[in-house]
Design an enzyme around this catalytic site. Structure first.
Site, short mmCIF file in Angstrom:
data_model
loop_
_atom_site.label_atom_id
_atom_site.label_comp_id
_atom_site.label_asym_id
_atom_site.label_seq_id
_atom_site.Cartn_x
_atom_site.Cartn_y
_atom_site.Cartn_z
N SER A 227 0.84 -1.20 0.00
CA SER A 227 0.00 0.00 0.00
C SER A 227 0.88 1.25 0.00
CB SER A 227 -0.95 -0.05 1.20
OG SER A 227 -2.01 0.87 1.03
N ASP A 324 -9.07 -4.95 -6.06
CA ASP A 324 -8.69 -3.96 -5.05
C ASP A 324 -9.63 -2.75 -5.15
OD1 ASP A 324 -7.42 -2.02 -3.43
OD2 ASP A 324 -5.47 -2.92 -3.80
N HIS A 357 -7.58 -5.30 -1.44
CA HIS A 357 -6.55 -4.58 -0.71
C HIS A 357 -6.32 -5.27 0.64
CE1 HIS A 357 -4.18 -0.89 -0.79
NE2 HIS A 357 -4.37 -0.78 0.52
#
Length: 394
Positions: A227, A324, A357
């Protein structure tokens, strides 16, 4: 009107909350204890801007007919997709070797319950109290220097501690004889950009100078992150000599890396072409950079890995989930396309079907497969560099 008056007229409730938390953190004696309130406020601002759309996307995907069957097929295809992504990047012999059996428990649970490869905690790599790292390695590490991985955690640039992140990847590499350094770094709102990348560069330079004390090879240092950590890892790999990031580095310090693994990272800080990207840039302006992109476009451009790609980039492996909902997969695809067009080094891209994610915290099967794929890539790069160095010596 003065800048202060303009800010008061333009600011919203979130801006006032951030300003108050920052002011509280600057108070003598008690200020240090109030810093976590600033991080909590910043995370709330991020959530308010991104959570509704992310939740809406997740709900839509879950309610689609046949979702259960699709999710099962996606998960079962993880190894096959990984093999296809690494073909031509990793040697055929490595790809044909047996893959490790997938764990059943979520990686975050295993990371919090037991850290069998955690060797040393809270080693300082800089002068700030936040600049610490944990060393992961086997106790029976061979005598010869081991390749090194620096892991950079994510957290929307407002949370910079590992806390279980990267456990699948670091455990896999430590098992194979690597030395892994899981770093913490300074974060917004109390530490504005570019403190984040400065800390990552400081950790790299520290490893180049000191990791041999823990059995590591100072001549091979890779970096990986998830991330926000994926963004920082990519930027660190692409900008080893950027003077804007070297303000706190010792004279002559080496902050270059030999390989980069970016895991569901954000690679573009400029693009506002979609509502999601516009909300993200607004978050950067208000919380992380604290400057307007209209008045300071160079700051956002210089912080965008996709704008810093060049022919001498180190080898890259980019990993992203196709589902995601926080950082859409198009970010990774665009970045890889730009890298492959410019770089002379290896560029691998693994798009995990159905992964979202933070998959590496909750999905043991995907986390294990992606960690093994990353280890194959990193070992390939390390072997190649070692062979080249040996030939130069001869």
């Amino acid at each position: 009107m003065t800048p202060c008056v303009k800010w008061l007229l333009r600011a919203g409730p979130a801006d006032y909350m951030l300003a108050l938390s920052e002011a509280g953190a600057s108070l003598p004696v008690v200020g240090k204890r109030l810093e976590p309130l600033g991080a909590l406020t910043a995370m709330s601002v991020w959530g308010a801007r991104h959570a509704p759309q992310a939740l809406s996307t997740m709900t839509t995907n879950l309610l689609k007919p046949g979702t259960g069957d699709d999710r099962r097929r996606d998960r079962e295809s993880t190894q096959e997709v990984s093999l296809a992504a690494l073909r031509g990047v990793v040697s055929a012999a490595d790809l044909d070797a047996e893959w490790p059996t997938a764990e059943r428990t979520p990686p975050i649970w295993d990371a919090m319950r037991q850290r069998r490869y955690l060797y040393r905690r809270a080693v300082h790599y800089g002068n700030s109290p936040a600049q610490v790292l944990d060393v992961w390695r086997r106790k029976d590490l061979p005598a010869q220097p081991a390749p090194v991985l620096i892991f950079v955690p994510g957290g929307a640039w407002v949370h910079g501690r590992c806390m279980g992140q990267g456990s699948a990847l670091m455990s896999r590499l430590a098992e194979q004889g690597w030395v892994c350094l899981a770093i913490d770094y300074r974060v917004a709102p109390h530490h504005r950009w570019p403190r984040h990348i400065t800390d990552v560069k400081t950790a790299i330079a520290w490893a180049r100078a000191n990791v041999d004390k823990f059995g590591g090879d100072r001549n091979f240092v890779a970096v990986a992150g998830c991330s926000a950590g994926g963004h920082l890892s990519a930027l660190a790999g692409l900008t080893p000599d950027d003077p804007a990031h070297r303000a706190e580095l010792p004279e002559g310090a080496d902050s270059s890396v030999d390989a980069v693994v970016g895991i569901y990272g954000r690679y573009d800080w400029e693009d506002r072409s979609t509502p999601e990207r516009d909300r993200f840039v607004d978050f950067l302006e208000r919380v992380v950079v604290r400057k307007s992109i209209t008045r300071h476009p160079e700051v956002f451009r210089d912080a965008s890995p996709i704008a810093r790609v060049h022919r001498n980039a180190p080898p890259f492996l980019v990993i992203h989930g196709s589902k995601d909902s926080v950082i859409p997969v198009e970010q990774a695809r665009s970045f890889v396309e730009r890298l492959r067009a410019a770089s002379h080094s290896l560029v691998g891209y693994l798009e995990l079907p159905g992964a979202g994610h933070g998959y590496d915290l909750v999905d043991a099967q995907r986390a294990g497969a992606a960690a093994h794929a990353a280890s194959l890539f990193l070992n390939q790069v390390y072997r190649t560099k070692s062979q080249i160095a040996a030939k130069e010596v001869i």
